[in-house]
Motif scaffolding. Structure first.
Motif, short mmCIF file in Angstrom:
data_model
loop_
_atom_site.label_atom_id
_atom_site.label_comp_id
_atom_site.label_asym_id
_atom_site.label_seq_id
_atom_site.Cartn_x
_atom_site.Cartn_y
_atom_site.Cartn_z
N GLU A 82 0.82 -1.21 0.00
CA GLU A 82 0.00 0.00 0.00
C GLU A 82 0.85 1.26 0.00
OE1 GLU A 82 -3.16 0.59 -0.18
OE2 GLU A 82 -4.18 -1.31 0.22
N ALA A 83 1.97 1.24 0.74
CA ALA A 83 2.81 2.43 0.85
C ALA A 83 3.40 2.81 -0.50
CB ALA A 83 3.92 2.19 1.87
N HIS A 84 3.87 1.83 -1.26
CA HIS A 84 4.44 2.13 -2.57
C HIS A 84 3.35 2.57 -3.56
CE1 HIS A 84 8.23 -0.44 -1.66
NE2 HIS A 84 8.45 0.84 -1.43
N LEU A 85 2.16 1.99 -3.45
CA LEU A 85 1.05 2.44 -4.29
C LEU A 85 0.71 3.89 -3.97
CD1 LEU A 85 -1.31 2.06 -6.26
CD2 LEU A 85 -2.64 1.15 -4.35
N ALA A 86 0.66 4.22 -2.68
CA ALA A 86 0.33 5.59 -2.28
C ALA A 86 1.38 6.57 -2.78
CB ALA A 86 0.21 5.67 -0.76
N ALA A 87 2.66 6.16 -2.76
CA ALA A 87 3.72 7.04 -3.24
C ALA A 87 3.53 7.35 -4.72
CB ALA A 87 5.08 6.38 -3.00
N TRP A 88 3.12 6.36 -5.49
CA TRP A 88 2.85 6.59 -6.91
C TRP A 88 1.62 7.49 -7.08
CZ3 TRP A 88 3.51 7.23 -11.79
CH2 TRP A 88 2.48 7.06 -12.69
N GLN A 89 0.54 7.19 -6.36
CA GLN A 89 -0.69 7.94 -6.53
C GLN A 89 -0.54 9.40 -6.11
OE1 GLN A 89 -3.45 5.37 -4.35
NE2 GLN A 89 -4.29 4.66 -6.29
N ASP A 90 0.36 9.69 -5.17
CA ASP A 90 0.56 11.05 -4.68
C ASP A 90 1.68 11.78 -5.42
OD1 ASP A 90 -1.42 10.55 -2.84
OD2 ASP A 90 -0.03 10.02 -1.23
N SER A 91 2.27 11.15 -6.42
CA SER A 91 3.45 11.70 -7.06
C SER A 91 3.11 12.80 -8.06
CB SER A 91 4.23 10.60 -7.78
OG SER A 91 3.48 10.11 -8.89
N ARG A 94 2.57 11.26 -11.68
CA ARG A 94 1.23 10.77 -11.98
C ARG A 94 0.28 11.93 -12.25
NH1 ARG A 94 -3.42 9.89 -8.93
NH2 ARG A 94 -4.81 8.25 -9.74
N ARG A 113 -9.78 -1.37 -5.99
CA ARG A 113 -8.48 -1.83 -5.54
C ARG A 113 -8.63 -3.09 -4.71
NH1 ARG A 113 -5.92 2.97 -2.74
NH2 ARG A 113 -4.52 1.47 -1.77
#
Length: 201
Positions: A82-91, A94, A113
């Protein structure tokens, strides 16, 4: 009260992180298909550079449909937690790609999801129903992967005999994922639905 009663019980071990798959559905104006696909492929390529990225795919509509009707595309992103997904989604990357994607779409996106392989096993009429027990997921996954891999080794693998090892494995595993996701797994989970979702006695 004795000393033993004052000793706190050990904390439960943290559950290992689970891979997370995000399934996105977008409707695209027919005249903007080329621009939308180019932007989405750019976004998928950008996601590959982020930690924990496991894969991504743009799935075009299966049928062309009416030339005046928006076309339904699906996009898949997978990260190892989840943490790596969140990092992508908040980047910022993106966000920049979204600005290029959105002008070609109609309406709002539909996002679902799930964790691990659960998206193969979710009930078709619900996005909230709990996935089956993991041991059942493992059994059904094996029932699908074994004959799929065997068939590919008997048919496709001989055609790739002269290829280097890495490209051969890449092609075979890619075909396994495609066949499982859009062919074998949906049928197995439909046929075995009563058993997969049976309530514990």
């Amino acid at each position: 009260m004795d000393n033993a009663s004052r000793i706190p019980s050990p904390a439960r071990a943290a559950a290992p992180p689970r891979a997370v798959t995000v399934l996105i559905a977008r409707r695209v104006r027919p005249a903007a298909v080329a621009a939308f696909e180019a932007a989405m492929l750019g976004m998928l390529a950008a996601a590959e550079g982020f930690p924990g990225h496991l894969g991504g795919q743009l799935v075009p509509p299966q049928e062309a449909g009416d030339a005046a009707e928006p076309l339904l595309y699906h996009v898949v992103f997978a990260f190892d937690n989840e943490a790596h997904l969140a990092a992508w989604q908040d980047s910022a990357e993106r966000a920049q790609w979204l600005q290029q994607v959105l002008p070609h779409t109609v309406g709002t996106q539909q996002l679902h999801r799930v964790a691990g392989l659960d998206y193969w096993f979710a009930a078709p009429d619900s996005t909230t129903r709990a996935a089956p027990p993991r041991w059942k997921v493992a059994v059904v996954t094996w029932l699908g992967i074994f004959p799929t891999v065997l068939l590919l080794f008997l048919t496709v693998a001989p055609l790739l005999a002269d290829w280097p090892l890495v490209p051969r494995v890449l092609v075979i595993t890619l075909l396994v994922v495609v066949i499982m996701t859009w062919g074998v797994a949906p049928r197995l989970t439909r046929w075995l639905h009563p058993w997969l979702h049976a309530r514990a006695g």
